[in-house]
Structures are given as structure tokens and as C-alpha cells.
Design an enzyme around this catalytic site. Structure first.
Site, PDB file in Angstrom:
ATOM      1  N   ASP A 222       0.833  -1.199   0.000  1.00  0.00           N
ATOM      2  CA  ASP A 222       0.000   0.000   0.000  1.00  0.00           C
ATOM      3  C   ASP A 222       0.874   1.257   0.000  1.00  0.00           C
ATOM      4  O   ASP A 222       1.883   1.328   0.705  1.00  0.00           O
ATOM      5  CB  ASP A 222      -0.880  -0.026   1.253  1.00  0.00           C
ATOM      6  CG  ASP A 222      -1.893   1.096   1.290  1.00  0.00           C
ATOM      7  OD1 ASP A 222      -2.749   1.147   0.376  1.00  0.00           O
ATOM      8  OD2 ASP A 222      -1.845   1.915   2.226  1.00  0.00           O
ATOM      9  N   GLU A 271      14.908 -15.283  -0.344  1.00  0.00           N
ATOM     10  CA  GLU A 271      15.282 -16.288   0.651  1.00  0.00           C
ATOM     11  C   GLU A 271      14.305 -17.467   0.664  1.00  0.00           C
ATOM     12  O   GLU A 271      14.636 -18.539   1.179  1.00  0.00           O
ATOM     13  CB  GLU A 271      15.304 -15.674   2.052  1.00  0.00           C
ATOM     14  CG  GLU A 271      16.371 -14.617   2.262  1.00  0.00           C
ATOM     15  CD  GLU A 271      16.205 -13.927   3.611  1.00  0.00           C
ATOM     16  OE1 GLU A 271      15.359 -14.391   4.427  1.00  0.00           O
ATOM     17  OE2 GLU A 271      16.897 -12.926   3.860  1.00  0.00           O
TER      18      GLU A 271
END
Length: 564
Positions: A222, A271
Site C-alpha cells: 500500500d 530467501e
């Protein structure tokens, strides 16, 4: 109304995993308005879980959930008090884990909304900053400033809130005397974080990993363009008044410093297995500036608000489509396309009104015209290279509810009387599932509650009413998504070639090296046009008379063709 000639789609899990986001169709769920499992009138996470098979069968690839975190709900959950807790109105953290697992078993990915520009004024950090007063070191995690004027009675600068009024609110000191001011680019209950502070950066790294560890596939970010402000927080000066659409970013938005943050986040996504992604809600002034957010070492997608705001006219559509593809090529990112979301008037209502009224419209307009154009616009969007977003209920052809009584409205911009028009409630009314009267299966309670009232006319628009009707908007979406998945020339590849066309008509072709070509013809005019028949008709948004050599395509209609 429509011509639906598509076969049933394969399950979502059949789509290749590699770079899934480059061609994904992502469905936005606004949790409070999707499905209510406990009958209290507010949608919730168990309700969403119960409806996931519907989304799988619709043919989407992923689901984006608007905020469901702990929040006082001053701005429908975009004022977050705790990023690791589910608000009780939506359920529990266990409910979120169940939802994620159920989605994955159905072959659907889950994106969650992240709100990093600001938090709630009830957030523990902000409350501590207020309690401890001006000497508090924790105030450095926000934008606290002394005011101007003899007694500090004036805001620190001339910035204005997107929701209207000053972007600053003055605090009271612990002893009750007037205190410092704090910055909020949105509502006063949404203080902006100071992203130059290491504690803020560390906290959001931890929040990202918290949700990634629970299995989410990515984040819609956002106000991704707002995290970093210009040094010194200078006055706007000659810059345009702060607003969401068409804004001159000025010192408030789209600062170059945001890209360092997203490069850091990219390493966190990497990751994890399964290609986790970040999607920027970035209202940048140009498509070229938007492309900065999706450079190879930053985020994966950025919403295309220029496309959403484009009028239903041939040349503007052609310009924004070609401009989008051109802007994304240098950074190797997919284009994204969107027509509606929780912040703008639904496109079935926007297109029912004259162009130039913006993305928040108060008038219902010509409902038949709006729906016809919305269906045509949907087939155009789904035929374009890249990824597409669908806002819940648009597959039902829902219009905005433009006649909500003032007393039921909850949009904070409505009550501030400036800034955004404040009519976002109209696109947030709970969607109809079944039955002949409200709440239309939104919950199982007969004549049950609904946090916003649903119109009496929505029975014919419900999922139940439209399922199996070959002319319905829902079945058009289902068939279009199936064809989009199956046709080898569609999806993420940047393979669009514009073909000659009469005025007011768009014609383009998409090809592959070893399969049939796909063609799309769009009549944006208010009258039928006669075109050379380009191949075998796959489907159309309205009745098309296809002959061996020539085809009559009605006004405001999109048709899909193949050379196979």
C-alpha cells in the site's frame, strides 16, 4: 448477450510455477465484503476460505486479501495497530493459516496487503511516543515536528492530506499543554512512519518474514510510492495540491529513496522457495516512473493506474497500452492491467457515465451502456500481455451503489469534505451469492445483517443467478479466463502487434513461434462496424455476426479470434 465457446479450464495448479506472476490473473478480495461465516454482517477469513473453490473454478491464479490485521478500522483496516495479529472481526491467526493452506491445496496463491507508509494511532509505538512527550526517542520513528508561528500553532509545512485538510495534527503534551505536530498523508488516525529510521526498516523486515513463514506468496504494498519524503519536508510550493490521480509527486511521493527499501525487500523474497513477490501500489506521475519500482532487483509488479483511469476511447486506450509495454521493456517487467479496485468506482459505472469525470463518480449513469462497455473492456484487458487484476464482484457485472444513505457511509474521506470525493463505499458493498433478497447469501442468516446495505435489484446479479447462463457476465469471465489459460499466444509474453483498423477500433495480434495466432478486435464506437473476418471466433462480449470474409461487430464490443 455473449458468445461463449470455450472449454472448461484446467485446474489452477496446472500453470507452470516459474515466473508465475508474469501472467497471473489475481483476484482482489475485500474481506469485509466477500463472505460472512459467522452471520454478524461483516465478512471474515473463514467466509473467504469457504468460497475459495468458487475462485478456483472462476479460473484465477492468486488471491490478494485487503487488510485483515488488528485495527480500529478508522480507514477500513488500512490503519494497522498490530501487523502480526488478525482483527477479531475477521477471525484469528489460525483462521489465516487455514485459509493459506486451503488456497494452496486448490492451486491458488495468496497475497496479503502490507501497509508500510503509516500505521494506526493506536499502534504501540505511536501510543508510547504520545505518552513520553517531545523528549521521547521513539518519536523519531514518525514525523513529529514543532509547529510554526509564535506559539507553534501553525502546521510545520503546507502539505495536505489525501483525504482532505492539513496533513498535520497537533498533539497534547502529557501535562495537557499543546504539543508537537505529526504527519499523516491520509487520515489523522494514520501517522506516517519515518523510513529513514533503522527501527522502522528492521520492523518491516520482521513483518515480511512473519507472513512469509506462514506461507503467503507475496504482498501488495500500500502507498508504495510514499514511504520516503523529501529531506527537510519542504513546502509543496508550486506543486499541485496533493491528490491520488494525476498528482505531481512533489516532496511527498515517489522519492528516489524508496527504491533502496525495495531492493532490500527483494533479497528477503529471494530467501524463500516458490517465487514470493512484491506488488507496488505506486501512483507515479508517469509510466516510466512506475517502471522504476519493478527493476530486476526491486519489486515484481506495479499497478497500472494510468490504464485504470483511461477513458473508453480508442486512441487513449491505444496510447496507454503501447506506452505501458514500452515502459516495462527496459526493466524486463510484465505489464499489469486493472479496471477496478476498492478505491475507485467500479468500471461498469465509470463507463456508464461521460468520460472525464475521474475514478470516483456519484451518478449511476446508463446501466446498460456501462455493463456493455465493462464487458468489452474486460475482454480487452484479459487479451493484453502480462498480468491482470480482478476486483471482487466485477465478474458479476456489479455497478457501484451510488445511492447509499449518508448515515451508513464509512469512508473517512467522505467525512473530511475534501481531498478524495469520499464515495468509495459504493464499490465496497458486499457481493451477492444467492437468493432473492439481501443479504443474498453473504451470510446464512435469513434477512441477515450486512455492514453496507445491498440493493434490492441485485438478485439477478448473484453468482447463483448467473451460473449456467451463457449470456451472463460471470460465464463470460469464466470462459475468458479458460481461453486465456489455454491459448498458447496469451499470457505474459510481450508479443502484441497492432494491426490496421478503422477509426474507433482497436485490432491487435499475438503470436508464438509454434502455435496459432490470437487476434482481438475492439469496437469502441457507438455504432456497428464491418471488419474483415480475421479467423475463427473464440468468444465475444456481445453478439457478433461472423461471416466467411466479413464480420459485423456491434458497438462497444470486444471479440477474440484464433487462426487455428
Amino acid at each position: 448477450m455473449s458468445q461463449l465457446l470455450a472449454a472448461a479450464h484446467p485446474p489452477a495448479s496446472s500453470r507452470p510455477a516459474t515466473d508465475w506472476w508474469r501472467e497471473a490473473v489475481i483476484y482482489q478480495v475485500y474481506p469485509r465484503s466477500f463472505a460472512d461465516a459467522d452471520g454478524d454482517g461483516m465478512g471474515d477469513l473463514p467466509g473467504i476460505t469457504s468460497r475459495l473453490p468458487y475462485l478456483r473454478d472462476l479460473g484465477v491464479d492468486a488471491v490478494w486479501l485487503s487488510p485483515f490485521y488488528a485495527s480500529p478500522q478508522a480507514d477500513a483496516g488500512y490503519d494497522v495497530a498490530d501487523y502480526r495479529v488478525v482483527d477479531p472481526m475477521f477471525g484469528t491467526l489460525d483462521d489465516a493459516v487455514v485459509l493459506i493452506g486451503a488456497a494452496h491445496r486448490l492451486g491458488l496463491r495468496i497475497l496479503v496487503d502490507l501497509v508500510p507508509n503509516h500505521c494506526s494511532d493506536q499502534h504501540a509505538w505511536f501510543q508510547q511516543a504520545l505518552r513520553e512527550g517531545p523528549a521521547s526517542r521513539i518519536r523519531e520513528r514518525f514525523h513529529f515536528r514543532d509547529g510554526k508561528g509564535k506559539h507553534g500553532e501553525l502546521p510545520p509545512n503546507d502539505w495536505e492530506s489525501v483525504f482532505g485538510g492539513p496533513a498535520w495534527t497537533r498533539t497534547k503534551n502529557p501535562d495537557g499543554t499543546p504539543g508537537q505536530w505529526y504527519l499523516h498523508l491520509f487520515a489523522p488516525q494514520q501517522p506516517d512512519f519515518n523510513w529513514k529510521h533503522l527501527a522502522v526498516r528492521d520492523e518491516f523486515r520482521s513483518i515480511l518474514r512473519f507472513w512469509l513463514d506462514l506461507g503467503v506468496d507475496g504482498f501488495r504494498i500500500d502507498v508504495a510510492h510514499g514511504l520516503v519524503k523529501a529531506d527537510g519536508l519542504p513546502d509543496l510550493g508550486d506543486h499541485e495540491r496533493l491528490k491520488l490521480l494525476g498528482n505531481d509527486a512533489g516532496p511527498c511521493f515517489d522519492q528516489d529513496g524508496v527504491h533502496e527499501i525495495y531492493r532490500d525487500w527483494h533479497t528477503i523474497f529471494a530467501e524463500y522457495d516458490g517465487e514470493r513477490i512484491g506488488v507496488a501500489e505506486a501512483w507515479a506521475p508517469t509510466l516510466e516512473r512506475t517502471a522504476n519500482y519493478v527493476r530486476p532487483d526491486e519489486l515484481h509488479q506495479a499497478f497500472n493506474f494510468q490504464y485504470l483511469a483511461t477513458a473508453w476511447q480508442a486512441q487513449p486506450l491505444r496510447d496507454v497500452i503501447e506506452g505501458t509495454l514500452r515502459a516495462m521493456r527496459p526493466v524486463g517487467a510484465p505489464a499489469t492491467w486493472v479496471l477496478s479496485n476498492h478505491d475507485v468506482t467500479r468500471h461498469a459505472t465509470r463507463f456508464a457515465n461521460p468520460p472525464g469525470l475521474g475514478t470516483q463518480i456519484r451518478e449511476a449513469g446508463d446501466r446498460e451502456l456501462g455493463l456493455r462497455r465493462a464487458r468489452a473492456a474486460t475482454l480487452l484487458m484479459l487479451a493484453l500481455p502480462g498480468s491482470a487484476y480482478i476486483y471482487q464482484g466485477e465478474e458479476l457485472g456489479l455497478p457501484d451503489v451510488t445511492d447509499l444513505p449518508d448515515e451508513v457511509r464509512q469512508d473517512p474521506a467522505y467525512f473530511r469534505g475534501a481531498g478524495q470525493d469520499g464515495f468509495r463505499d459504493g464499490c465496497r458493498v458486499p457481493i451477492p451469492w444467492s437468493g432473492t433478497r439481501a443479504p443474498y447469501g453473504f451470510n446464512s442468516v435469513e434477512d441477515g445483517p450486512s455492514w453496507l446495505p445491498q440493493p434490492d435489484t441485485w438478485a439477478a446479479l448473484s453468482v447463483e443467478a448467473q451460473t449456467g447462463d451463457p449470456d451472463s457476465t460471470l460465464e463470460m469471465y469464466r470462459s475468458a479466463l479458460a481461453l486465456r489459460r489455454d491459448h498458447p499466444a496469451l499470457g505474459g509474453a510481450d508479443n502484441l502487434r497492432r494491426l490496421p483498423s478503422p477509426d474507433g477500433v482497436l485490432v491487435f495480434e499475438r503470436t508464438t513461434d509454434d502455435g496459432p495466432a490470437f487476434l482481438c478486435t475492439v469496437n469502441v464506437t457507438d455504432a456497428p462496424v464491418t471488419l474483415p473476418t480475421p479467423g475463427r471466433l473464440l468468444m465475444a462480449s456481445d453478439r457478433v455476426t461472423a461471416g466467411d470474409t466479413h464480420t459485423v461487430q456491434p458497438a462497444d464490443t470486444t471479440a477474440w479470434w484464433t487462426t487455428a
